[in-house]
Design a protein around this motif. Sequence first.
Motif, PDB file in Angstrom:
ATOM      1  N   SER A 136       0.790  -1.224   0.000  1.00 12.26           N
ATOM      2  CA  SER A 136       0.000   0.000   0.000  1.00 12.26           C
ATOM      3  C   SER A 136       0.824   1.278   0.000  1.00 12.26           C
ATOM      4  O   SER A 136       0.403   2.280  -0.531  1.00 12.26           O
ATOM      5  N   ARG A 137       2.006   1.269   0.560  1.00 12.83           N
ATOM      6  CA  ARG A 137       2.718   2.529   0.796  1.00 12.83           C
ATOM      7  C   ARG A 137       3.411   3.093  -0.416  1.00 12.83           C
ATOM      8  O   ARG A 137       3.749   4.255  -0.454  1.00 12.83           O
ATOM      9  N   LYS A 138       3.679   2.289  -1.424  1.00 12.14           N
ATOM     10  CA  LYS A 138       4.546   2.754  -2.489  1.00 12.14           C
ATOM     11  C   LYS A 138       3.822   3.204  -3.744  1.00 12.14           C
ATOM     12  O   LYS A 138       4.422   3.442  -4.759  1.00 12.14           O
ATOM     13  N   GLY A 139       2.516   3.315  -3.690  1.00 16.26           N
ATOM     14  CA  GLY A 139       1.790   3.752  -4.864  1.00 16.26           C
ATOM     15  C   GLY A 139       2.129   5.183  -5.217  1.00 16.26           C
ATOM     16  O   GLY A 139       2.309   6.019  -4.338  1.00 16.26           O
ATOM     17  N   PRO A 140       2.204   5.489  -6.511  1.00 14.40           N
ATOM     18  CA  PRO A 140       2.528   6.863  -6.905  1.00 14.40           C
ATOM     19  C   PRO A 140       1.381   7.804  -6.590  1.00 14.40           C
ATOM     20  O   PRO A 140       0.221   7.416  -6.616  1.00 14.40           O
ATOM     21  N   VAL A 141       1.722   9.034  -6.294  1.00 12.27           N
ATOM     22  CA  VAL A 141       0.720  10.062  -6.033  1.00 12.27           C
ATOM     23  C   VAL A 141       0.391  10.713  -7.372  1.00 12.27           C
ATOM     24  O   VAL A 141       1.237  11.391  -7.962  1.00 12.27           O
ATOM     25  N   ILE A 142      -0.823  10.475  -7.844  1.00 14.45           N
ATOM     26  CA  ILE A 142      -1.190  10.918  -9.194  1.00 14.45           C
ATOM     27  C   ILE A 142      -1.132  12.439  -9.342  1.00 14.45           C
ATOM     28  O   ILE A 142      -0.920  12.951 -10.422  1.00 14.45           O
ATOM     29  N   SER A 143      -1.260  13.188  -8.251  1.00 14.74           N
ATOM     30  CA  SER A 143      -1.192  14.644  -8.355  1.00 14.74           C
ATOM     31  C   SER A 143       0.234  15.136  -8.643  1.00 14.74           C
ATOM     32  O   SER A 143       0.422  16.278  -9.034  1.00 14.74           O
TER      33      SER A 143
END
Length: 188
Positions: A136-143
């Motif tokens: 869960s922690r390493k997902g890219p921040v789409i913003s």
Amino acid sequence: MDELIEYILRFGNLNTQQIDLIRQSATEKHLRKDEYFSEAGKIPKQVGFVVKGVIRGCYYNNKGDEITRCFISENNLVVDIVNFDSNNASSEYLQACTDCVLIVFSKQKWEELSHTIVGWDSIKNKMVQLCMFQKSRKGPVISQDATTRYLEFMENYPSLTNRIPLAYIASYLGVTQQSLSRIRKNIR
């Protein structure tokens, strides 16, 4: 198998007899690139430990686009734990990005360890918590802009950049392969 035992011992102490039982409960499994460890629409039936290779968690959005959610490499557990524990069909795929070697426990063997080894539930829970945190922690921040997302990918997964197809990295970052190629070219 030694890698798995070392991993487990990070979360608690076991005696020789308990370690032998774990060894006897597991089997080695080979996945070829693009094969599935578990599939959407099916109930996950096994817990794996990646000895060699990379697995990705992915799903299809409502437009039919394939989205890569995470990567799981060596010395990590791989399991859709929520659906494995609840006997529900998964909504995502766990697919080999490379040829993989796994140590695998069937659901029955995994549960038998809880009934046989005192303290196994505590060890298991710690391993599963780490597994869920890593997914869960390493997902890219789409913003963030795509270059920043790629740089964070390289920071979070430094050993994967040259091991997995660019299409999977692009899917993870939410960009096209062409955009990813431009980003990589501009960074060099």
